[in-house]
Design a protein around this motif. Structure first.
Motif, PDB file in Angstrom:
ATOM      1  N   VAL A  60       8.434  16.033  24.460  1.00  0.00           N
ATOM      2  CA  VAL A  60       7.614  15.967  23.255  1.00  0.00           C
ATOM      3  C   VAL A  60       6.181  15.642  23.649  1.00  0.00           C
ATOM      4  O   VAL A  60       5.939  14.751  24.474  1.00  0.00           O
ATOM      5  CB  VAL A  60       8.146  14.910  22.265  1.00  0.00           C
ATOM      6  CG1 VAL A  60       7.280  14.881  21.008  1.00  0.00           C
ATOM      7  CG2 VAL A  60       9.595  15.195  21.905  1.00  0.00           C
ATOM      8  N   PHE A  61       5.237  16.381  23.028  1.00  0.00           N
ATOM      9  CA  PHE A  61       3.815  16.059  23.120  1.00  0.00           C
ATOM     10  C   PHE A  61       3.385  15.507  21.759  1.00  0.00           C
ATOM     11  O   PHE A  61       3.566  16.166  20.735  1.00  0.00           O
ATOM     12  CB  PHE A  61       2.970  17.287  23.426  1.00  0.00           C
ATOM     13  CG  PHE A  61       2.921  17.666  24.882  1.00  0.00           C
ATOM     14  CD1 PHE A  61       3.835  17.163  25.780  1.00  0.00           C
ATOM     15  CD2 PHE A  61       1.951  18.535  25.357  1.00  0.00           C
ATOM     16  CE1 PHE A  61       3.799  17.519  27.116  1.00  0.00           C
ATOM     17  CE2 PHE A  61       1.896  18.898  26.676  1.00  0.00           C
ATOM     18  CZ  PHE A  61       2.827  18.384  27.569  1.00  0.00           C
ATOM     19  N   GLY A  62       2.805  14.302  21.753  1.00  0.00           N
ATOM     20  CA  GLY A  62       2.252  13.743  20.528  1.00  0.00           C
ATOM     21  C   GLY A  62       0.739  13.652  20.642  1.00  0.00           C
ATOM     22  O   GLY A  62       0.215  13.192  21.668  1.00  0.00           O
ATOM     23  N   ILE A  63       0.021  14.108  19.622  1.00  0.00           N
ATOM     24  CA  ILE A  63      -1.443  14.118  19.687  1.00  0.00           C
ATOM     25  C   ILE A  63      -2.029  13.467  18.439  1.00  0.00           C
ATOM     26  O   ILE A  63      -1.409  13.442  17.373  1.00  0.00           O
ATOM     27  CB  ILE A  63      -2.008  15.543  19.840  1.00  0.00           C
ATOM     28  CG1 ILE A  63      -1.624  16.411  18.633  1.00  0.00           C
ATOM     29  CG2 ILE A  63      -1.568  16.176  21.125  1.00  0.00           C
ATOM     30  CD1 ILE A  63      -2.288  17.770  18.623  1.00  0.00           C
ATOM     31  N   ASP A  64      -3.257  12.945  18.605  1.00  0.00           N
ATOM     32  CA  ASP A  64      -4.030  12.414  17.484  1.00  0.00           C
ATOM     33  C   ASP A  64      -5.501  12.492  17.878  1.00  0.00           C
ATOM     34  O   ASP A  64      -5.857  12.334  19.054  1.00  0.00           O
ATOM     35  CB  ASP A  64      -3.635  10.964  17.178  1.00  0.00           C
ATOM     36  CG  ASP A  64      -4.254  10.484  15.874  1.00  0.00           C
ATOM     37  OD1 ASP A  64      -3.815  10.953  14.813  1.00  0.00           O
ATOM     38  OD2 ASP A  64      -5.179   9.663  15.942  1.00  0.00           O
ATOM     39  N   ILE A  65      -6.362  12.772  16.906  1.00  0.00           N
ATOM     40  CA  ILE A  65      -7.787  12.952  17.192  1.00  0.00           C
ATOM     41  C   ILE A  65      -8.426  11.623  17.591  1.00  0.00           C
ATOM     42  O   ILE A  65      -8.250  10.606  16.907  1.00  0.00           O
ATOM     43  CB  ILE A  65      -8.506  13.553  15.973  1.00  0.00           C
ATOM     44  CG1 ILE A  65      -8.212  15.048  15.892  1.00  0.00           C
ATOM     45  CG2 ILE A  65     -10.002  13.331  16.047  1.00  0.00           C
ATOM     46  CD1 ILE A  65      -9.012  15.784  14.849  1.00  0.00           C
ATOM     47  N   VAL A  66      -9.170  11.645  18.707  1.00  0.00           N
ATOM     48  CA  VAL A  66      -9.933  10.480  19.156  1.00  0.00           C
ATOM     49  C   VAL A  66     -11.345  10.528  18.586  1.00  0.00           C
ATOM     50  O   VAL A  66     -11.852   9.553  18.049  1.00  0.00           O
ATOM     51  CB  VAL A  66      -9.978  10.431  20.697  1.00  0.00           C
ATOM     52  CG1 VAL A  66     -10.851   9.264  21.164  1.00  0.00           C
ATOM     53  CG2 VAL A  66      -8.581  10.308  21.262  1.00  0.00           C
ATOM     54  N   GLU A  90       3.483  23.333  30.892  1.00  0.00           N
ATOM     55  CA  GLU A  90       4.672  22.484  30.807  1.00  0.00           C
ATOM     56  C   GLU A  90       5.668  22.953  29.752  1.00  0.00           C
ATOM     57  O   GLU A  90       6.840  22.594  29.807  1.00  0.00           O
ATOM     58  CB  GLU A  90       4.248  21.041  30.517  1.00  0.00           C
ATOM     59  CG  GLU A  90       3.307  20.483  31.581  1.00  0.00           C
ATOM     60  CD  GLU A  90       3.002  19.020  31.378  1.00  0.00           C
ATOM     61  OE1 GLU A  90       3.768  18.362  30.642  1.00  0.00           O
ATOM     62  OE2 GLU A  90       2.005  18.533  31.948  1.00  0.00           O
ATOM     63  N   ARG A  91       5.221  23.713  28.746  1.00  0.00           N
ATOM     64  CA  ARG A  91       6.095  24.268  27.714  1.00  0.00           C
ATOM     65  C   ARG A  91       7.030  23.203  27.115  1.00  0.00           C
ATOM     66  O   ARG A  91       8.258  23.267  27.274  1.00  0.00           O
ATOM     67  CB  ARG A  91       6.922  25.427  28.258  1.00  0.00           C
ATOM     68  CG  ARG A  91       6.056  26.581  28.756  1.00  0.00           C
ATOM     69  CD  ARG A  91       6.882  27.701  29.355  1.00  0.00           C
ATOM     70  NE  ARG A  91       6.032  28.777  29.810  1.00  0.00           N
ATOM     71  CZ  ARG A  91       5.664  29.805  29.065  1.00  0.00           C
ATOM     72  NH1 ARG A  91       6.086  29.886  27.827  1.00  0.00           N
ATOM     73  NH2 ARG A  91       4.877  30.749  29.560  1.00  0.00           N
ATOM     74  N   PRO A  92       6.502  22.203  26.415  1.00  0.00           N
ATOM     75  CA  PRO A  92       7.367  21.170  25.824  1.00  0.00           C
ATOM     76  C   PRO A  92       8.192  21.739  24.671  1.00  0.00           C
ATOM     77  O   PRO A  92       7.914  22.810  24.147  1.00  0.00           O
ATOM     78  CB  PRO A  92       6.358  20.133  25.329  1.00  0.00           C
ATOM     79  CG  PRO A  92       5.125  20.925  25.055  1.00  0.00           C
ATOM     80  CD  PRO A  92       5.087  22.001  26.102  1.00  0.00           C
ATOM     81  N   ASP A  93       9.209  20.973  24.269  1.00  0.00           N
ATOM     82  CA  ASP A  93      10.049  21.395  23.145  1.00  0.00           C
ATOM     83  C   ASP A  93       9.337  21.205  21.805  1.00  0.00           C
ATOM     84  O   ASP A  93       9.508  22.009  20.892  1.00  0.00           O
ATOM     85  CB  ASP A  93      11.363  20.602  23.147  1.00  0.00           C
ATOM     86  CG  ASP A  93      12.165  20.856  24.405  1.00  0.00           C
ATOM     87  OD1 ASP A  93      12.395  22.030  24.722  1.00  0.00           O
ATOM     88  OD2 ASP A  93      12.525  19.878  25.074  1.00  0.00           O
TER      89      ASP A  93
END
Length: 655
Positions: free
Chosen positions: A7-13, A54-57
């Protein structure tokens, strides 16, 4: 194949996708299973590079507004994701919640002012099954094989260069067609033929983008692009198919009312109807979620409510004594309801929630972060110990997702539920049969209308062809009419010219006067007009009205025609050179006074005797002119001879 969920989790900095000056920077948290492997700050470009490598799920976000400004931008973003990577909005789909509420469902707390904390929370709740997957493409894809560079204007080897590129496109198209045929996917192919092969090959594959065994490719001469067919509207699909647990209050009777709350006490559904039977109640509750507690507002649960409870294997709740109206009003204060039946059902559900609320608060304190609180609360209410529940849930998340189906408690008494579901299946089968009949009728109507449409198209094509032919014939007619009018004008001009020639010929027959043709100006243009009008021939006498603008070329043209004489208003006046030019050309230049010419329009008459007298006088002058010219020539030759002879004598004496 990857063993653990990535899993990739993102949030704007900082920055924003809407800003042109400050492009967004994201806090990126990578998770493998439940373990955080790395945290970093990336740009949008770097994020796509990592996703491609990396092609995460799952790529988890708390809001789609952080990655795209509108639906078009979201389509573009999803097109760039690897096929196996799901874009998940953890705050829900059409109905969104705050990230804090979603995290609280898994007993997770975080600092909402820290982008990395939000990114960690987003990744964790997505790995636990929260949120909804963003669906933007249908189960249909398009593979486009085209030239990677333009042939340009070219030089000596242009044809060979173009043939090489088009041959490479055709070869790549055949390779992709072989791969699609090998995998058994249904597809349609469209080729654009060009010199030496194909300039473009398009495959319409009836499968999702992730199932197409072709990847995006860019070579020296050929490029391959894969895109899914866009939906008309973005859809959301819950990441977890598990229904939400409910606390349900039911008020049976002539008018049946149901009220459904989630385990946090939020009202999800409130309904009442006179036509709602037992199967209708079960169907309505299945649409909302999974009933965990079935409550009634009376001490002894009614039989119809008990049957519904058994159908769901739910926990029963009844008050110690029948709930008074005052207590119902106090419980339902602040909630909207339409009638007393909905009030009674809502009060029963709220009463049950109040009884379990204290236990729910204790569980929140005791359950470690990262566990589904709804599942924990449901199992504890069903009678399991908290320690055993945590062990079972940990085993489910670490061993295999499929164990969840084995952990679920198996009830022995499902007869009533099976009977209800059998009735529902029979009704659905009947409904399906009716729909199939309706589909057949619609298909027949479609075929009939398609036949009418084909007939209309054929008639329209015939009419269009007829109109085109009529327009073509009208254009031909208009052209012929213009040509006819032109020929008629030309005929009238020729008739007038013939009439003038006939009149001139009749004047020529008379012996006392000579006919004269009138030239308006002594220029090539005036001579051309006279030639087109009445014509001019050898031995004819011409009268010129104006001699201004004359030139040697028109004199030569008149000499070439061989006219008998040219009559001017005053011969020799105006330009002294004109007399010499006509002398040299041998054309008699006479004056109107000497010849007595009379002009009417484009024709005139001159007395024969006066013309003959003027011509005789001019010929005598012409003979004298020629004699003087010849004498001058001989005298000049003699002088030249004498000069040359003197030079020779002087040269011989000196030697």
């Amino acid at each position: 194949m990857r063993d653990r969920l990535s899993v990739f989790g993102i949030d704007i900095v900082k920055g924003s996708v809407r800003s042109r000056s400050r492009r967004p920077m994201y806090a990126l948290v990578r998770m493998e299973g439940q373990e955080i492997t790395s945290e970093t700050t990336v740009s949008m470009f770097r994020l796509f590079r990592l996703l491609s490598e990396e092609r995460p799920d799952i790529l988890a976000v708390d809001s789609l507004q952080e990655i795209a400004t509108d639906q078009h931008g979201l389509f573009f973003f999803l097109q760039g994701l690897p096929p196996q990577t799901k874009l998940v909005q953890v705050t829900g789909g059409e109905k969104k919640e705050t990230l804090g509420k979603v995290a609280a469902r898994f007993n997770i707390s975080f600092d909402r002012f820290d982008p990395f904390a939000e990114a960690r929370t987003t990744a964790r709740v997505a790995s636990l099954g929260a949120g909804a997957e963003v669906i933007a493409f249908e189960n249909e894809s398009e593979v486009v094989v085209s030239r990677h560079r333009s042939p340009g204007r070219g030089g000596w080897s242009q044809n060979r260069y173009v043939r090489k590129i088009h041959g490479a496109v055709q070869l790549k198209g055949r390779e992709i067609e072989m791969q699609l045929a090998t995998t058994g996917l249904r597809y349609e192919k469209k080729e654009t033929k060009a010199f030496g092969g194909c300039s473009r090959v398009v495959f319409r594959v009836f499968a999702a983008r992730g199932l197409v065994p072709v990847s995006t490719y860019r070579g020296a001469d050929v490029q391959v692009r894969i895109s899914g067919k866009r939906l008309e509207r973005i859809r959301f699909r819950p990441l977890s198919g598990k229904p939400r647990y409910l606390i349900v209050g039911i008020d049976p009777g002539t008018t049946t009312a149901i009220a459904a709350l989630d385990l946090d006490g939020n009202l999800l559904h409130l309904e009442s109807s006179r036509q709602m039977d037992m199967s209708g109640v079960i169907e309505a509750l299945y649409k909302v979620g999974k009933p965990l507690v079935i409550a009634s507002d009376v001490q002894v649960m009614p039989y119809s409510v008990e049957k519904i409870r058994r159908a769901f294997s739910a926990v029963a709740y009844t008050p110690k004594q029948d709930t008074a109206v005052e207590a119902k009003l106090a419980l339902t204060a602040g909630y909207p309801y339409a009638n007393v039946h909905e009030r009674d059902a809502l009060s029963a559900a709220l009463d049950a929630y109040v009884q379990y609320q204290h236990k729910f608060r204790n569980l929140i304190k005791r359950v470690p972060p990262g566990h589904d609180l709804d599942e924990v609360r449901a199992r504890v209410i069903r009678g399991q110990a908290l320690d055993q529940v945590l062990v079972d849930l940990h085993a489910v998340t670490t061993v295999a997702p499929a164990i969840e189906a084995l952990v679920a408690p198996v009830e022995a008494r499902h007869d009533e539920r099976v009977r209800v579901l059998d009735g529902m299946v029979k009704r659905l089968r009947t409904y399906v049969a009716e729909l199939q009949e309706e589909v057949k009728a619609k298909e027949y109507e479609i075929h009939r209308l398609q036949g009418r449409l084909r007939g209309m198209h054929e008639r329209r094509d015939v009419q269009i062809a007829k109109d085109a032919e009529v327009a073509k014939r009208d254009a031909i007619i208009q052209s012929l009419k213009k040509r006819l009018r032109k020929e008629e004008r030309h005929g009238r001009t020729l008739a007038k010219r013939v009439e003038r020639i006939r009149t001139f010929a009749e004047l020529s027959i008379d012996g006392e006067a000579l006919p004269v043709k009138v030239l308006d100006a002594l220029t090539k243009e005036g001579l051309r007009r006279l030639t087109e009008d009445t014509g001019i021939g050898e031995g004819e006498i011409v009268y010129v009205q104006r001699i201004g603008g004359w030139g040697r070329s028109v004199v030569r043209d008149l000499a070439g025609i061989g006219i008998r004489a040219l009559i001017t208003p005053a011969a020799g006046e105006g330009d002294p050179q004109i007399h010499a030019e006509f002398r040299e050309a041998g054309i008699p230049l006479l004056s109107a006074m000497d010849t007595g010419v009379q002009v009417r329009g484009r024709q005139g008459l001159a007395p024969k005797d006066r013309v003959e007298s003027a011509l005789s006088l001019w010929q005598e002058e012409q003979a004298q002119f020629l004699h003087e010219k010849e004498s001058s020539r001989i005298e000049h030759m003699f002088k030249e001879y004498k000069s040359e002879r003197g030079k020779e004598v002087r040269k011989g004496g000196s030697s």
